[in-house]
Design a protein around this motif. Structure first.
Motif, PDB file in Angstrom:
ATOM      1  N   TYR A  36       0.846  -1.196   0.000  1.00 41.51           N
ATOM      2  CA  TYR A  36       0.000   0.000   0.000  1.00 41.51           C
ATOM      3  C   TYR A  36       0.880   1.245   0.000  1.00 41.51           C
ATOM      4  N   MET A  37       0.845   1.991  -1.091  1.00 38.16           N
ATOM      5  CA  MET A  37       1.580   3.243  -1.184  1.00 38.16           C
ATOM      6  C   MET A  37       0.615   4.405  -0.930  1.00 38.16           C
ATOM      7  N   PRO A  38       0.827   5.173   0.139  1.00 37.51           N
ATOM      8  CA  PRO A  38      -0.074   6.304   0.412  1.00 37.51           C
ATOM      9  C   PRO A  38      -0.068   7.315  -0.732  1.00 37.51           C
ATOM     10  N   ASP A  39      -1.203   7.958  -0.928  1.00 38.42           N
ATOM     11  CA  ASP A  39      -1.281   9.055  -1.882  1.00 38.42           C
ATOM     12  C   ASP A  39      -0.769  10.335  -1.231  1.00 38.42           C
ATOM     13  N   GLU A  40      -0.412  11.302  -2.057  1.00 40.30           N
ATOM     14  CA  GLU A  40      -0.057  12.625  -1.548  1.00 40.30           C
ATOM     15  C   GLU A  40      -1.354  13.373  -1.273  1.00 40.30           C
ATOM     16  N   ARG A  41      -1.640  13.575  -0.004  1.00 37.31           N
ATOM     17  CA  ARG A  41      -2.917  14.152   0.420  1.00 37.31           C
ATOM     18  C   ARG A  41      -2.718  15.554   0.983  1.00 37.31           C
ATOM     19  N   GLU A  42      -3.837  16.175   1.331  1.00 37.51           N
ATOM     20  CA  GLU A  42      -3.776  17.434   2.060  1.00 37.51           C
ATOM     21  C   GLU A  42      -3.205  17.166   3.446  1.00 37.51           C
ATOM     22  N   SER A  43      -2.257  17.995   3.865  1.00 39.63           N
ATOM     23  CA  SER A  43      -1.626  17.796   5.166  1.00 39.63           C
ATOM     24  C   SER A  43      -2.641  17.843   6.297  1.00 39.63           C
ATOM     25  N   ASP A  76      -4.392   6.872   5.362  1.00 38.17           N
ATOM     26  CA  ASP A  76      -3.407   6.259   4.468  1.00 38.17           C
ATOM     27  C   ASP A  76      -2.163   5.826   5.233  1.00 38.17           C
ATOM     28  N   HIS A  77      -1.668   6.717   6.081  1.00 33.82           N
ATOM     29  CA  HIS A  77      -0.403   6.441   6.764  1.00 33.82           C
ATOM     30  C   HIS A  77      -0.587   5.503   7.954  1.00 33.82           C
ATOM     31  N   ALA A  78      -1.762   5.502   8.545  1.00 32.36           N
ATOM     32  CA  ALA A  78      -2.061   4.492   9.559  1.00 32.36           C
ATOM     33  C   ALA A  78      -2.072   3.104   8.929  1.00 32.36           C
ATOM     34  N   LEU A  79      -2.610   3.022   7.715  1.00 28.20           N
ATOM     35  CA  LEU A  79      -2.715   1.731   7.032  1.00 28.20           C
ATOM     36  C   LEU A  79      -1.336   1.174   6.696  1.00 28.20           C
ATOM     37  N   VAL A  80      -0.490   1.989   6.068  1.00 23.23           N
ATOM     38  CA  VAL A  80       0.826   1.487   5.683  1.00 23.23           C
ATOM     39  C   VAL A  80       1.674   1.204   6.921  1.00 23.23           C
ATOM     40  N   TYR A  81       1.503   1.993   7.974  1.00 21.11           N
ATOM     41  CA  TYR A  81       2.282   1.758   9.192  1.00 21.11           C
ATOM     42  C   TYR A  81       1.855   0.462   9.875  1.00 21.11           C
ATOM     43  N   THR A  82       0.553   0.165   9.838  1.00 23.25           N
ATOM     44  CA  THR A  82       0.077  -1.093  10.403  1.00 23.25           C
ATOM     45  C   THR A  82       0.612  -2.279   9.612  1.00 23.25           C
ATOM     46  N   TYR A  83       0.596  -2.179   8.279  1.00 18.51           N
ATOM     47  CA  TYR A  83       1.183  -3.235   7.452  1.00 18.51           C
ATOM     48  C   TYR A  83       2.654  -3.443   7.822  1.00 18.51           C
ATOM     49  N   TYR A  84       3.340  -2.353   8.053  1.00 10.60           N
ATOM     50  CA  TYR A  84       4.777  -2.406   8.333  1.00 10.60           C
ATOM     51  C   TYR A  84       5.068  -3.080   9.671  1.00 10.60           C
ATOM     52  N   GLU A 124      10.714   7.323  -2.367  1.00 13.57           N
ATOM     53  CA  GLU A 124       9.548   7.324  -3.248  1.00 13.57           C
ATOM     54  C   GLU A 124       8.990   8.731  -3.440  1.00 13.57           C
ATOM     55  N   SER A 125       8.859   9.467  -2.332  1.00 15.89           N
ATOM     56  CA  SER A 125       8.268  10.804  -2.390  1.00 15.89           C
ATOM     57  C   SER A 125       8.539  11.535  -1.081  1.00 15.89           C
ATOM     58  N   PRO A 126       9.236  12.667  -1.123  1.00 14.18           N
ATOM     59  CA  PRO A 126       9.447  13.446   0.107  1.00 14.18           C
ATOM     60  C   PRO A 126       8.138  13.879   0.764  1.00 14.18           C
ATOM     61  N   ILE A 127       7.110  14.119  -0.043  1.00 18.59           N
ATOM     62  CA  ILE A 127       5.820  14.538   0.517  1.00 18.59           C
ATOM     63  C   ILE A 127       5.200  13.407   1.327  1.00 18.59           C
ATOM     64  N   ILE A 128       5.288  12.184   0.804  1.00 16.55           N
ATOM     65  CA  ILE A 128       4.739  11.037   1.528  1.00 16.55           C
ATOM     66  C   ILE A 128       5.503  10.819   2.836  1.00 16.55           C
ATOM     67  N   ALA A 129       6.824  10.965   2.800  1.00 11.37           N
ATOM     68  CA  ALA A 129       7.614  10.833   4.029  1.00 11.37           C
ATOM     69  C   ALA A 129       7.226  11.911   5.031  1.00 11.37           C
ATOM     70  N   GLN A 130       7.022  13.124   4.549  1.00 11.56           N
ATOM     71  CA  GLN A 130       6.619  14.220   5.423  1.00 11.56           C
ATOM     72  C   GLN A 130       5.269  13.939   6.062  1.00 11.56           C
ATOM     73  N   GLN A 131       4.331  13.409   5.283  1.00  9.10           N
ATOM     74  CA  GLN A 131       3.002  13.149   5.828  1.00  9.10           C
ATOM     75  C   GLN A 131       3.003  11.956   6.779  1.00  9.10           C
ATOM     76  N   GLN A 132       3.981  11.053   6.636  1.00  9.73           N
ATOM     77  CA  GLN A 132       4.125   9.997   7.640  1.00  9.73           C
ATOM     78  C   GLN A 132       4.535  10.607   8.975  1.00  9.73           C
ATOM     79  N   LEU A 133       5.438  11.583   8.931  1.00 10.19           N
ATOM     80  CA  LEU A 133       5.823  12.283  10.155  1.00 10.19           C
ATOM     81  C   LEU A 133       4.622  12.992  10.772  1.00 10.19           C
TER      82      LEU A 133
END
Length: 261
Positions: free
Chosen positions: A97-104, A112-120, A193-202
């Motif tokens: 699951y790759m998160p989309d670039e969403r509104e912050s 999105d980021h809860a989902l990928v973090y749970t998979y991880y 993959e994407s600095p924006i996706i990494a930022q939104q994970q933070l």
């Protein structure tokens, strides 16, 4: 039945699953409980001014949040086999699951980021969570964080400010990411993959603690408190937390019945 008991019963299994994930999050209320010096993380005026200038320059130049500052130490200190395994788990989670670039700071980004973090993180557990439970877990975490955001906006006029968030995470990473190799490796893989996706994970990881950091003084004043100890700050926090969950219950009544929205 008292309202808080209804909240616990209504959330049911989704909360139990979510709690396993929340143990891994960089949770501000845990810092409040554990800190012996309530003001130990309060920057000096000069430090705040310097950080604000740096954050504003980064924001104006379009740079992403600096996720490198706290990462090298925990990753470099790992056994090579463990590091390779965590990198493989992060890549597999992102392939799944790759998160989309969403509104912050939006509910969609949180989910999105809860989902990928749970998979991880579940890859390191012996028990495998069913797909439906993973999605319910992500939905609940997103609703909780969005509930904190909405409550802070309504009660204290909070708005997400990227420059202030960068200041906050830059300081917190020194105390948290340096001890969290799992998260550091996931952020590194996301950055590729994407600095924006990494930022939104933070943003997902730090959302609650950042909101609490921004509203805690106003919350204490509203409660007529002038906290000077960890215990007193905890009481202010738990009062706010109960109000947040009451608002979540009002805004999302389906959760009371353990249903997905």
């Amino acid at each position: 039945m008292p309202r808080q008991k209804l909240l616990i019963l209504g959330v049911g299994a989704a909360v139990l699953i979510a709690l396993s994930t929340m143990l891994f999050l960089l949770d501000g209320d845990q810092q409040v409980i554990q800190n012996q010096d309530v003001n130990q993380n309060t920057p000096t005026a000069s430090t705040t001014e310097d950080n604000t200038v740096e954050a504003e320059e980064a924001q104006n130049s379009g740079d992403s949040i600096n996720i490198e500052s706290g990462q090298n130490a925990p990753v470099d200190s790992l056994d090579a086999d463990i590091q390779e395994e965590l990198q493989s788990q992060a890549q597999e989670a992102l392939d799944n699951y790759m998160p989309d670039e969403r509104e912050s700071f939006s509910r969609e980004a949180f989910e999105d980021h809860a989902l990928v973090y749970t998979y991880y993180i579940q890859q390191g557990d012996e028990a495998v969570i069913e797909e439906d439970a993973v999605e319910s877990n992500a939905e609940w975490l997103a609703i909780e964080l969005d509930g904190w955001n909405t409550y802070a906006e309504d009660a204290y006029g909070f708005t997400f400010d990227e420059a202030r968030f960068q200041n906050y995470t830059a300081e917190e990473e020194e105390h948290t990411l340096e001890d969290d190799a799992e998260l550091s490796i996931l952020l590194e893989e996301m950055e590729n993959e994407s600095p924006i996706i990494a930022q939104q994970q933070l943003e997902f990881q730090y959302a609650k603690s950042f909101i609490w950091h921004e509203i805690q003084e106003d919350a204490a004043a509203e409660q007529g408190e002038n906290p000077e100890s960890v215990e007193e700050w905890n009481q202010v926090y738990f009062t706010v937390e109960q109000e947040v969950f009451e608002q979540i219950a009002d805004d999302h009544p389906a959760i009371m019945d353990g249903e997905a929205e």
